[in-house]
Design a protein around this motif. Structure first.
Motif, PDB file in Angstrom:
ATOM      1  N   ASN A 368       0.827  -1.197   0.000  1.00 48.07           N
ATOM      2  CA  ASN A 368       0.000   0.000   0.000  1.00 48.07           C
ATOM      3  C   ASN A 368       0.867   1.256   0.000  1.00 48.07           C
ATOM      4  O   ASN A 368       0.558   2.249  -0.669  1.00 48.07           O
ATOM      5  N   ALA A 369       1.976   1.214   0.751  1.00 53.41           N
ATOM      6  CA  ALA A 369       2.912   2.332   0.748  1.00 53.41           C
ATOM      7  C   ALA A 369       3.524   2.514  -0.634  1.00 53.41           C
ATOM      8  O   ALA A 369       3.752   3.651  -1.081  1.00 53.41           O
ATOM      9  N   PHE A 370       3.798   1.410  -1.332  1.00 50.95           N
ATOM     10  CA  PHE A 370       4.328   1.501  -2.695  1.00 50.95           C
ATOM     11  C   PHE A 370       3.345   2.214  -3.609  1.00 50.95           C
ATOM     12  O   PHE A 370       3.742   3.066  -4.426  1.00 50.95           O
ATOM     13  N   GLU A 371       2.064   1.897  -3.501  1.00 47.66           N
ATOM     14  CA  GLU A 371       1.050   2.546  -4.334  1.00 47.66           C
ATOM     15  C   GLU A 371       1.002   4.047  -4.066  1.00 47.66           C
ATOM     16  O   GLU A 371       0.983   4.865  -4.991  1.00 47.66           O
ATOM     17  N   PHE A 372       0.969   4.430  -2.774  1.00 46.16           N
ATOM     18  CA  PHE A 372       0.952   5.847  -2.426  1.00 46.16           C
ATOM     19  C   PHE A 372       2.215   6.543  -2.916  1.00 46.16           C
ATOM     20  O   PHE A 372       2.157   7.635  -3.507  1.00 46.16           O
ATOM     21  N   ALA A 373       3.380   5.932  -2.654  1.00 47.27           N
ATOM     22  CA  ALA A 373       4.653   6.549  -3.014  1.00 47.27           C
ATOM     23  C   ALA A 373       4.766   6.732  -4.519  1.00 47.27           C
ATOM     24  O   ALA A 373       5.182   7.798  -5.001  1.00 47.27           O
ATOM     25  N   TYR A 374       4.392   5.716  -5.281  1.00 48.47           N
ATOM     26  CA  TYR A 374       4.520   5.806  -6.731  1.00 48.47           C
ATOM     27  C   TYR A 374       3.576   6.861  -7.301  1.00 48.47           C
ATOM     28  O   TYR A 374       3.952   7.610  -8.217  1.00 48.47           O
ATOM     29  N   PHE A 375       2.372   6.939  -6.763  1.00 49.95           N
ATOM     30  CA  PHE A 375       1.406   7.919  -7.270  1.00 49.95           C
ATOM     31  C   PHE A 375       1.905   9.346  -7.041  1.00 49.95           C
ATOM     32  O   PHE A 375       1.940  10.164  -7.967  1.00 49.95           O
ATOM     33  N   PHE A 376       2.293   9.670  -5.805  1.00 51.30           N
ATOM     34  CA  PHE A 376       2.702  11.039  -5.500  1.00 51.30           C
ATOM     35  C   PHE A 376       4.053  11.377  -6.138  1.00 51.30           C
ATOM     36  O   PHE A 376       4.302  12.534  -6.494  1.00 51.30           O
ATOM     37  N   TRP A 377       4.905  10.366  -6.284  1.00 54.43           N
ATOM     38  CA  TRP A 377       6.191  10.611  -6.954  1.00 54.43           C
ATOM     39  C   TRP A 377       5.983  10.926  -8.433  1.00 54.43           C
ATOM     40  O   TRP A 377       6.572  11.875  -8.963  1.00 54.43           O
ATOM     41  N   THR A 378       5.149  10.147  -9.116  1.00 52.36           N
ATOM     42  CA  THR A 378       4.876  10.426 -10.525  1.00 52.36           C
ATOM     43  C   THR A 378       4.127  11.740 -10.690  1.00 52.36           C
ATOM     44  O   THR A 378       4.364  12.481 -11.657  1.00 52.36           O
ATOM     45  N   LEU A 379       3.234  12.065  -9.751  1.00 50.19           N
ATOM     46  CA  LEU A 379       2.501  13.327  -9.820  1.00 50.19           C
ATOM     47  C   LEU A 379       3.452  14.511  -9.700  1.00 50.19           C
ATOM     48  O   LEU A 379       3.335  15.495 -10.445  1.00 50.19           O
ATOM     49  N   ALA A 380       4.403  14.427  -8.763  1.00 48.24           N
ATOM     50  CA  ALA A 380       5.354  15.527  -8.567  1.00 48.24           C
ATOM     51  C   ALA A 380       6.407  15.587  -9.663  1.00 48.24           C
ATOM     52  O   ALA A 380       6.885  16.674  -9.999  1.00 48.24           O
ATOM     53  N   THR A 381       6.760  14.447 -10.231  1.00 54.47           N
ATOM     54  CA  THR A 381       7.847  14.404 -11.214  1.00 54.47           C
ATOM     55  C   THR A 381       7.371  14.679 -12.630  1.00 54.47           C
ATOM     56  O   THR A 381       7.995  15.452 -13.368  1.00 54.47           O
ATOM     57  N   PHE A 382       6.249  14.080 -13.025  1.00 52.38           N
ATOM     58  CA  PHE A 382       5.807  14.164 -14.419  1.00 52.38           C
ATOM     59  C   PHE A 382       4.546  14.996 -14.612  1.00 52.38           C
ATOM     60  O   PHE A 382       4.227  15.358 -15.734  1.00 52.38           O
ATOM     61  N   GLY A 383       3.813  15.257 -13.533  1.00 51.94           N
ATOM     62  CA  GLY A 383       2.575  16.007 -13.674  1.00 51.94           C
ATOM     63  C   GLY A 383       1.378  15.096 -13.859  1.00 51.94           C
ATOM     64  O   GLY A 383       1.500  13.926 -14.232  1.00 51.94           O
ATOM     65  N   PHE A 384       0.195  15.648 -13.630  1.00 49.47           N
ATOM     66  CA  PHE A 384      -1.024  14.841 -13.651  1.00 49.47           C
ATOM     67  C   PHE A 384      -1.387  14.396 -15.061  1.00 49.47           C
ATOM     68  O   PHE A 384      -2.015  13.347 -15.251  1.00 49.47           O
ATOM     69  N   ASN A 385      -1.014  15.184 -16.072  1.00 49.30           N
ATOM     70  CA  ASN A 385      -1.401  14.874 -17.449  1.00 49.30           C
ATOM     71  C   ASN A 385      -0.409  13.950 -18.147  1.00 49.30           C
ATOM     72  O   ASN A 385      -0.563  13.671 -19.337  1.00 49.30           O
ATOM     73  N   SER A 386       0.604  13.481 -17.439  1.00 48.41           N
ATOM     74  CA  SER A 386       1.579  12.597 -18.052  1.00 48.41           C
ATOM     75  C   SER A 386       0.959  11.239 -18.355  1.00 48.41           C
ATOM     76  O   SER A 386       0.075  10.761 -17.633  1.00 48.41           O
TER      77      SER A 386
END
Length: 478
Positions: A368-386
């Motif tokens: 579950n931590a992996f899911e949260f971490a990956y989501f917020f990391w991709t959101l901060a790194t690539f943006g929501f529209n990536s």
């Protein structure tokens, strides 16, 4: 240089200022951990050990960070065929995306990506190393390596934070059990009156849990156990019955034993194991990163795994309580005022091992931590529209599932585990003070060494018998 200034070309006041800020923040963090450890060392030994475990994880992360920095030039010099870059992509390929990503072309995005690391290490010769070869690209770009670096840190921090969050919410949910324990202790003082005999079906614990138990109702009982985890997972009658069963099994006659305090200490010891990241969990991380292929929606399907496991564990824990109620109802027609005592046994658990539950809960929290971490990391790194963020429906469903798992684990599954895990055939070392546990382990270790080193004969047999007797009083598991 086109990649940015090196230390030779950077003003000394900039280098000194940046280093001072980094060192200052690091000292504050280290001192905070030090004072937190001092405050926990004499109050909660198990939480202090969990803090030590956290420091070990931070040290591992530091070593991973060092390895990534040291090996980045070597990785850049590993060249592969450009055609291999078109397979297993997290995003659909676009025009010239490969050359732009690996800095072969002179695009502005590539220069910006590589510039961050080049400031400290200078222009690497790796890009030119592969660009001089026809149809070859580096195995991994500097920018991608930096993103992996950051993601590992985000994953570890998220796991530690969510594990602490889960345990704290679970402890808040179990605060009412402390009042139950106090009321039981007070009621025990007035137990001098003559005991009355009651029919076992008159007890609310049996009325709530035992609704008939046969082949035709087994499916209904499992379904009821499934839904019971969502409301009133542990009632006062459940607590009283399981508490008495534990005392009658391990501390017969000692009804003044503080069962609540024992449970909390045992849960803190379990938290020390949960807060760490086992080596084999990194294998799951590699598998998750491997199957993140465009069109598969793999992270959405992966998010269903902890939810399914959590619901299965909650159903099993509730069913164990129901099984114990059935055994009481089938073996006893009447019970005196002393109360109903269930019969703890390892046979109630999967593979006759209560510790499997903790292993599964640990895996659930990590995934579950992996899911949260990956989501917020991709959101901060690539943006929501990536494109790597997947479609909106999958993202919303994924985060909603993760939140449900976190809340359900805190408010239902963890309290259930905290009490039902003690319904096995043995007790945990939390029943002893921490110094007593240390002495028992040393004693058992000395006994084993003495038994191995003794020569055959009368004296050897006597020493072996003594060692065997000492091991029998050792707690069966931590």
């Amino acid at each position: 240089m086109s990649g940015g200034a090196t230390l030779e070309e950077t003003p000394t006041w900039i280098v000194a200022s940046v280093c001072s800020v980094i060192v200052f923040i690091s000292i504050i963090f280290e001192r905070s951990l030090h004072y937190l450890g001092k405050s926990l060392e004499h109050r909660r030994e198990t939480l202090y050990e969990a803090l030590i475990k956290l420091k070990e994880e931070l040290m591992l992360l530091g070593f991973i960070s060092l390895m990534l920095v040291v090996s980045q030039d070597l990785i850049q010099k590993i060249c592969i065929d450009e055609s291999l870059m078109g397979h297993w992509l997290p995003c659909l390929p676009a025009t010239s995306v490969t050359t732009a990503h690996y800095g072969v072309s002179a695009s502005s995005s590539s220069s910006l990506a590589i510039g961050a690391r080049r400031m400290l290490k200078g222009e690497p010769a790796a890009s030119g190393h592969c660009s001089t070869r026809q149809g070859k690209v580096p195995l991994l770009s500097l920018h991608a390596l930096e993103q992996i670096h950051i993601f590992i840190f985000v994953l570890a921090i998220t796991h530690v934070a969510l594990s602490a969050f889960t345990v704290l919410l679970g402890l808040l949910q179990m605060r009412k059990w402390k009042q139950w324990e106090k009321s039981i202790q007070v009621d025990g003082d007035s137990a001098a009156a003559p005991k009355m005999i009651h029919r076992v079906q008159q007890y609310k614990f049996i009325q709530d849990r035992y609704k008939g138990f046969g082949k035709t109702t087994m499916v209904i009982l499992w379904i009821r156990s499934f839904f019971k985890q969502f409301y009133g997972s542990v009632t006062k009658d459940d607590y009283v019955a399981m508490r008495l069963g534990f005392l009658m099994e391990h501390f017969r006659g000692n009804r003044k034993f503080d069962f609540y305090d024992y449970m909390i200490k045992a849960l803190e010891k379990d938290y020390k194991r949960v807060v760490g990241i086992k080596w084999y969990y990194w294998i799951f991380v590699m598998i998750f990163l491997l199957i993140n292929v465009t069109g598969w929606h793999s992270y959405f399907w992966i998010s269903l795994v902890p939810l399914a496991l959590l619901l299965l564990i909650g159903m099993k824990l509730e069913h164990i309580i129901t099984q114990m109620a059935y055994e009481v109802a089938s073996k006893h027609a009447t019970v005196d005022d002393g109360g109903i005592a269930v019969d703890p046994s390892d046979d109630l658990f999967w593979f006759h091992n209560p510790r499997i539950l903790l292993i599964l809960i640990h895996f659930i929290l990590f995934q579950n931590a992996f899911e949260f971490a990956y989501f917020f990391w991709t959101l901060a790194t690539f943006g929501f529209n990536s494109c790597i963020m997947d479609r909106l429906g999958y993202n919303v469903s994924r985060i909603a599932i993760c939140v449900v798992v976190q809340v359900l684990c805190s408010y239902s599954t963890l309290p259930l585990y905290a009490i039902v895990s003690h319904m096995g055939s043995s007790f945990k070392s939390a029943v002893f003070a921490d110094d007593v546990v240390g002495h028992l382990r040393d004693w058992a270790g000395d006994a084993r060494m003495r038994r191995r080193g003794d020569e055959p004969g009368c004296l050897g047999a006597g020493a072996a018998a003594t060692a065997s007797s000492r091991e029998e009083i050792r707690p069966s598991r931590d």
